[in-house]
Design a protein around this motif. Structure first.
Motif, PDB file in Angstrom:
ATOM      1  N   VAL A 201       0.814  -1.222   0.000  1.00 46.75           N
ATOM      2  CA  VAL A 201       0.000   0.000   0.000  1.00 46.75           C
ATOM      3  C   VAL A 201       0.850   1.276   0.000  1.00 46.75           C
ATOM      4  CG1 VAL A 201      -1.737   1.333   1.249  1.00 46.75           C
ATOM      5  CG2 VAL A 201      -1.991  -1.144   1.045  1.00 46.75           C
ATOM      6  N   PRO A 202       1.776   1.477   0.954  1.00 48.97           N
ATOM      7  CA  PRO A 202       2.560   2.724   0.923  1.00 48.97           C
ATOM      8  C   PRO A 202       3.447   2.849  -0.314  1.00 48.97           C
ATOM      9  CG  PRO A 202       2.732   1.645   3.076  1.00 48.97           C
ATOM     10  CD  PRO A 202       2.112   0.658   2.138  1.00 48.97           C
ATOM     11  N   ILE A 203       4.031   1.736  -0.793  1.00 49.42           N
ATOM     12  CA  ILE A 203       4.906   1.813  -1.959  1.00 49.42           C
ATOM     13  C   ILE A 203       4.103   2.140  -3.210  1.00 49.42           C
ATOM     14  CG2 ILE A 203       6.629   0.610  -3.341  1.00 49.42           C
ATOM     15  CD1 ILE A 203       7.416   1.258  -0.430  1.00 49.42           C
ATOM     16  N   MET A 204       2.923   1.569  -3.335  1.00 47.47           N
ATOM     17  CA  MET A 204       2.052   1.902  -4.459  1.00 47.47           C
ATOM     18  C   MET A 204       1.744   3.394  -4.461  1.00 47.47           C
ATOM     19  SD  MET A 204      -1.362   2.785  -4.991  1.00 47.47           S
ATOM     20  CE  MET A 204      -2.225   2.097  -3.576  1.00 47.47           C
ATOM     21  N   ILE A 205       1.511   3.959  -3.293  1.00 43.80           N
ATOM     22  CA  ILE A 205       1.189   5.388  -3.195  1.00 43.80           C
ATOM     23  C   ILE A 205       2.360   6.241  -3.671  1.00 43.80           C
ATOM     24  CG2 ILE A 205       0.665   7.267  -1.603  1.00 43.80           C
ATOM     25  CD1 ILE A 205      -0.836   5.231   0.132  1.00 43.80           C
ATOM     26  N   PHE A 206       3.580   5.940  -3.191  1.00 39.43           N
ATOM     27  CA  PHE A 206       4.707   6.813  -3.543  1.00 39.43           C
ATOM     28  C   PHE A 206       5.041   6.730  -5.031  1.00 39.43           C
ATOM     29  CE2 PHE A 206       8.531   3.881  -3.427  1.00 39.43           C
ATOM     30  CZ  PHE A 206       9.269   4.500  -4.430  1.00 39.43           C
ATOM     31  N   VAL A 207       4.925   5.554  -5.634  1.00 41.58           N
ATOM     32  CA  VAL A 207       5.238   5.434  -7.057  1.00 41.58           C
ATOM     33  C   VAL A 207       4.152   6.098  -7.904  1.00 41.58           C
ATOM     34  CG1 VAL A 207       5.657   3.832  -8.953  1.00 41.58           C
ATOM     35  CG2 VAL A 207       6.558   3.330  -6.679  1.00 41.58           C
ATOM     36  N   THR A 208       2.909   5.884  -7.554  1.00 36.50           N
ATOM     37  CA  THR A 208       1.815   6.500  -8.295  1.00 36.50           C
ATOM     38  C   THR A 208       1.885   8.018  -8.242  1.00 36.50           C
ATOM     39  OG1 THR A 208       0.384   4.592  -7.840  1.00 36.50           O
ATOM     40  CG2 THR A 208      -0.696   6.630  -8.530  1.00 36.50           C
ATOM     41  N   CYS A 209       2.252   8.546  -7.086  1.00 36.09           N
ATOM     42  CA  CYS A 209       2.328  10.004  -6.918  1.00 36.09           C
ATOM     43  C   CYS A 209       3.580  10.610  -7.560  1.00 36.09           C
ATOM     44  CB  CYS A 209       2.301  10.360  -5.439  1.00 36.09           C
ATOM     45  SG  CYS A 209       0.721  10.007  -4.630  1.00 36.09           S
ATOM     46  N   GLY A 210       4.591   9.795  -7.850  1.00 36.86           N
ATOM     47  CA  GLY A 210       5.778  10.299  -8.519  1.00 36.86           C
ATOM     48  C   GLY A 210       6.861  10.820  -7.604  1.00 36.86           C
ATOM     49  N   TYR A 211       6.911  10.352  -6.352  1.00 37.43           N
ATOM     50  CA  TYR A 211       7.983  10.747  -5.445  1.00 37.43           C
ATOM     51  C   TYR A 211       9.297  10.084  -5.861  1.00 37.43           C
ATOM     52  CZ  TYR A 211       4.492  12.804  -2.312  1.00 37.43           C
ATOM     53  OH  TYR A 211       3.499  13.575  -1.765  1.00 37.43           O
ATOM     54  N   ASP A 212      10.398  10.573  -5.277  1.00 38.70           N
ATOM     55  CA  ASP A 212      11.728  10.134  -5.720  1.00 38.70           C
ATOM     56  C   ASP A 212      12.424   9.262  -4.685  1.00 38.70           C
ATOM     57  OD1 ASP A 212      13.054  11.393  -8.362  1.00 38.70           O
ATOM     58  OD2 ASP A 212      11.476  12.721  -7.623  1.00 38.70           O
ATOM     59  N   HIS A 213      12.775   8.056  -5.104  1.00 41.36           N
ATOM     60  CA  HIS A 213      13.508   7.089  -4.290  1.00 41.36           C
ATOM     61  C   HIS A 213      14.919   6.991  -4.844  1.00 41.36           C
ATOM     62  CE1 HIS A 213      14.681   3.166  -2.618  1.00 41.36           C
ATOM     63  NE2 HIS A 213      13.690   3.304  -1.754  1.00 41.36           N
ATOM     64  N   VAL A 214      15.914   7.299  -4.008  1.00 43.16           N
ATOM     65  CA  VAL A 214      17.288   7.407  -4.510  1.00 43.16           C
ATOM     66  C   VAL A 214      17.773   6.106  -5.136  1.00 43.16           C
ATOM     67  CG1 VAL A 214      18.325   6.861  -2.248  1.00 43.16           C
ATOM     68  CG2 VAL A 214      19.627   8.175  -3.939  1.00 43.16           C
ATOM     69  N   VAL A 215      17.408   4.954  -4.572  1.00 43.69           N
ATOM     70  CA  VAL A 215      17.878   3.675  -5.111  1.00 43.69           C
ATOM     71  C   VAL A 215      17.099   3.306  -6.370  1.00 43.69           C
ATOM     72  CG1 VAL A 215      18.311   1.241  -4.624  1.00 43.69           C
ATOM     73  CG2 VAL A 215      18.556   2.938  -2.794  1.00 43.69           C
ATOM     74  N   ALA A 216      15.809   3.546  -6.392  1.00 46.37           N
ATOM     75  CA  ALA A 216      15.035   3.276  -7.600  1.00 46.37           C
ATOM     76  C   ALA A 216      15.554   4.107  -8.765  1.00 46.37           C
ATOM     77  CB  ALA A 216      13.553   3.580  -7.352  1.00 46.37           C
ATOM     78  N   ASN A 217      15.948   5.353  -8.468  1.00 46.71           N
ATOM     79  CA  ASN A 217      16.501   6.208  -9.514  1.00 46.71           C
ATOM     80  C   ASN A 217      17.874   5.741  -9.983  1.00 46.71           C
ATOM     81  OD1 ASN A 217      14.209   7.725  -9.254  1.00 46.71           O
ATOM     82  ND2 ASN A 217      15.209   9.546  -8.423  1.00 46.71           N
ATOM     83  N   MET A 218      18.581   4.975  -9.146  1.00 43.58           N
ATOM     84  CA  MET A 218      19.875   4.418  -9.567  1.00 43.58           C
ATOM     85  C   MET A 218      19.709   3.431 -10.716  1.00 43.58           C
ATOM     86  SD  MET A 218      21.767   3.686  -5.925  1.00 43.58           S
ATOM     87  CE  MET A 218      22.227   5.016  -4.803  1.00 43.58           C
ATOM     88  N   PHE A 219      18.503   2.922 -10.871  1.00 45.38           N
ATOM     89  CA  PHE A 219      18.195   2.061 -12.018  1.00 45.38           C
ATOM     90  C   PHE A 219      17.592   2.843 -13.170  1.00 45.38           C
ATOM     91  CE2 PHE A 219      14.552   0.001 -14.131  1.00 45.38           C
ATOM     92  CZ  PHE A 219      15.244  -0.875 -14.962  1.00 45.38           C
ATOM     93  N   SER A 220      16.542   3.596 -12.891  1.00 43.15           N
ATOM     94  CA  SER A 220      15.770   4.213 -13.968  1.00 43.15           C
ATOM     95  C   SER A 220      16.529   5.321 -14.692  1.00 43.15           C
ATOM     96  CB  SER A 220      14.451   4.757 -13.412  1.00 43.15           C
ATOM     97  OG  SER A 220      14.679   5.739 -12.412  1.00 43.15           O
ATOM     98  N   VAL A 221      17.277   6.156 -13.972  1.00 43.78           N
ATOM     99  CA  VAL A 221      17.984   7.249 -14.636  1.00 43.78           C
ATOM    100  C   VAL A 221      19.163   6.737 -15.465  1.00 43.78           C
ATOM    101  CG1 VAL A 221      19.213   9.423 -14.325  1.00 43.78           C
ATOM    102  CG2 VAL A 221      17.210   8.914 -12.909  1.00 43.78           C
ATOM    103  N   PRO A 222      20.056   5.889 -14.922  1.00 45.06           N
ATOM    104  CA  PRO A 222      21.108   5.326 -15.785  1.00 45.06           C
ATOM    105  C   PRO A 222      20.560   4.536 -16.964  1.00 45.06           C
ATOM    106  CG  PRO A 222      21.709   5.050 -13.494  1.00 45.06           C
ATOM    107  CD  PRO A 222      20.291   5.549 -13.511  1.00 45.06           C
ATOM    108  N   LEU A 223      19.415   3.874 -16.786  1.00 42.45           N
ATOM    109  CA  LEU A 223      18.812   3.155 -17.908  1.00 42.45           C
ATOM    110  C   LEU A 223      18.440   4.121 -19.029  1.00 42.45           C
ATOM    111  CD1 LEU A 223      17.733   0.438 -19.022  1.00 42.45           C
ATOM    112  CD2 LEU A 223      15.522   1.028 -17.989  1.00 42.45           C
ATOM    113  N   GLY A 224      17.860   5.253 -18.664  1.00 42.99           N
ATOM    114  CA  GLY A 224      17.533   6.253 -19.663  1.00 42.99           C
ATOM    115  C   GLY A 224      18.774   6.799 -20.351  1.00 42.99           C
ATOM    116  N   ILE A 225      19.849   6.994 -19.589  1.00 44.70           N
ATOM    117  CA  ILE A 225      21.111   7.462 -20.175  1.00 44.70           C
ATOM    118  C   ILE A 225      21.642   6.428 -21.163  1.00 44.70           C
ATOM    119  CG2 ILE A 225      23.509   8.053 -19.665  1.00 44.70           C
ATOM    120  CD1 ILE A 225      22.552   9.218 -17.000  1.00 44.70           C
TER     121      ILE A 225
END
Length: 315
Positions: A201-225
């Motif tokens: 429940v809480p994780i679904m909320i933060f991802v749906t709302c678009g908040y920033d998780h430093v470790v999740a971004n370690m995957f998604s941002v380098p992937l985009g690069i």
């Protein structure tokens, strides 16, 4: 007739003490074990991140008419990463941002252990995330065709290039506030299904709302690069990683500090810091006896049963 079965959920006081004692466990774990568990956590979280991008990126038709629904779909599947991390007992930076300060404030572990742990876990999570983004995502070709590759680029820009620094920082606060609530709730649940729901429940909320998780971004941002996003590594570190990192720390403290104030104001892990510094392990007989003695003394101070902790919470 009263049931003799234990309650399905621990009391908040019990969870608070379990967090403190879990901090001692983390402090006594060898650095190499912490690092490789952190690498595994980076990979597990990236599985959830990849699944979320596939679902959201492949829902372009729905996105045109119902963009909020696509965000919810992506948020609904992302929690599988944290669920696997918690059930396997891996090391995730953002939860350690809550657990370690609680143990330090109560004198259960020394303060020097906090940056030591965070540095090891940060690089471990980063290694796992980069490995997954490059080897298991980019070079496998599983999202190398539209709309998935273009979505990966767009998502990375949306996370690290378009927002202002202060916006990413504030999003980091909201993110880890929810992540630490999820970890807290999972620690209080006794069975696996309850843990999964408590995390989801809480994780679904933060991802749906678009908040920033430093470790999740370690995957998604380098992937985009990797897929050609107009973003340099320096820009990612300066604007996204640092801002999200600091925001995640604040978000974790917004759970940790009130928890100590509300539920463990008088808790004192008698002898815990000295024992840790002297090299006692948490699995030995001497430590078991010490923890039993500590709990007994705490119960006398705060009332019978107030600080009793289910030992299974530390596994």
């Amino acid at each position: 007739m009263a049931s003799l079965d234990p309650p399905s959920t621990l009391k908040p006081t019990q969870v608070a003490v379990a967090m403190i004692e879990h901090g001692v466990v983390k402090h006594r774990t060898r650095a190499d074990v912490v690092f490789f568990k952190s690498v595994a956590a980076g990979v597990m979280l990236s599985f959830g991140g990849l699944l979320s991008e596939i679902v959201a990126g492949g829902s372009g038709g729905i996105n045109q008419s119902n963009p909020g629904l696509v965000k919810f779909f992506g948020g609904a599947v992302f929690p599988v990463g944290l669920i696997m991390i918690v059930l396997q007992g891996q090391e995730l930076l953002t939860s350690n941002m809550m657990i370690y300060p609680m143990a330090c404030i109560k004198g259960a572990v020394p303060w020097w252990g906090l940056p030591y742990n965070w540095i090891i876990v940060t690089f471990g999570n980063l290694c796992g995330s980069l490995f997954f983004a490059s080897v298991l995502t980019k070079y496998t070709g599983i999202i190398s065709t539209p709309p998935y590759n273009t979505y990966a680029v767009t998502f990375a820009m949306h996370k690290a290039a378009e927002p202002e620094w202060h916006e990413i920082f504030l999003r980091g606060i909201g993110c880890n506030w929810l992540v630490c609530v999820a970890v807290w709730q999972a620690a209080g649940a006794r069975d696996t299904v309850s843990k999964i729901v408590a995390i989801w429940v809480p994780i679904m909320i933060f991802v749906t709302c678009g908040y920033d998780h430093v470790v999740a971004n370690m995957f998604s941002v380098p992937l985009g690069i990797l897929f050609g996003a107009d973003l340099t590594v320096a820009q990612y570190i300066r604007k996204s990683l640092i801002a999200a990192y600091l925001g995640n720390i604040v978000g974790a403290l917004l759970v940790a500090l009130p928890a100590l104030y509300f539920y463990a104001p008088d808790y004192r892990p008698a002898g815990a810091l000295g024992a840790v510094e002297e090299g006692e392990g948490l699995n030995g007989a001497s430590t078991s006896a010490r923890m039993s003695s500590d709990r007994s003394s705490n119960e006398k101070r705060a009332g019978a049963g107030v600080y009793e902790v289910d030992s299974k919470r530390l596994q």
